[in-house]
Design a protein around this motif. Structure first.
Motif, short mmCIF file in Angstrom:
data_model
loop_
_atom_site.label_atom_id
_atom_site.label_comp_id
_atom_site.label_asym_id
_atom_site.label_seq_id
_atom_site.Cartn_x
_atom_site.Cartn_y
_atom_site.Cartn_z
N LEU A 77 14.51 -24.98 -10.69
CA LEU A 77 15.35 -26.17 -11.13
C LEU A 77 13.58 -27.13 -11.87
O LEU A 77 13.62 -27.76 -11.30
N ARG A 78 13.44 -27.04 -12.78
CA ARG A 78 12.21 -27.43 -13.14
C ARG A 78 13.07 -28.07 -14.67
O ARG A 78 13.26 -28.37 -15.79
N GLY A 79 13.20 -29.44 -14.01
CA GLY A 79 13.27 -30.87 -15.32
C GLY A 79 12.14 -31.38 -16.22
O GLY A 79 11.26 -30.70 -15.86
N THR A 80 12.74 -32.32 -17.10
CA THR A 80 11.14 -32.81 -17.86
C THR A 80 10.28 -33.76 -16.67
O THR A 80 9.65 -33.68 -16.85
N GLN A 81 11.50 -34.31 -15.84
CA GLN A 81 10.25 -35.62 -14.69
C GLN A 81 10.21 -34.67 -13.49
O GLN A 81 8.94 -35.15 -13.03
#
Length: 139
Positions: A77-81
């Motif tokens: 899961l790739r978030g912005t942070q």
């Protein structure tokens, strides 16, 4: 990855910090293969011994579909942070760890994978996953 490597090297180089009879738990390693899912509002926090993922409703169907394939590759899961990588646990006692460079590495047992798939829905809500190590909030 460098942080985890330093921790593993330090733990392997000396047993001085271990209590007599204490078992060594193998830390998870980031897999080379994985299904990446964009989760812009991903948030991960810890409550006592539970690691809690917060996801948006739109991400949940793709996340659940990818979990069905977790035996073959990890789910990233790739978030912005930050990022959270869910991967098959090599042993049930393998802990979730946070690497500042790589994000969260979260090993899942087969029962936890089944619980994720059976419980979580793409609607607002909160679920505790079987085993009590993980929770999910869908907002």
């Amino acid at each position: 990855m460098r942080f985890l490597r330093r921790v593993r090297d330090a733990r392997g180089a000396s047993n001085a910090g271990r209590a007599r009879g204490a078992r060594r738990v193998k830390l998870p390693q980031r897999p080379t293969l994985g299904v990446e899912i964009a989760a812009p509002t991903l948030h991960v926090h810890v409550a006592e011994t539970m690691v809690i993922l917060t996801l948006e409703e739109a991400v949940v169907p793709e996340f659940l579909a990818a979990l069905l394939q977790i035996a073959n590759s990890a789910v990233i899961l790739r978030g912005t942070q930050l990022s959270a990588t869910l991967l098959p646990a090599q042993k049930p006692e393998q802990p979730a760890v946070y690497d500042p460079a790589e994000g969260w590495l979260m090993p899942l047992t087969p029962s936890e994978i089944a619980s994720f798939s059976a419980q979580i829905r793409p609607i607002s809500g909160a679920w505790e996953i079987a085993g009590g190590r993980y929770g999910v909030i869908v907002a």
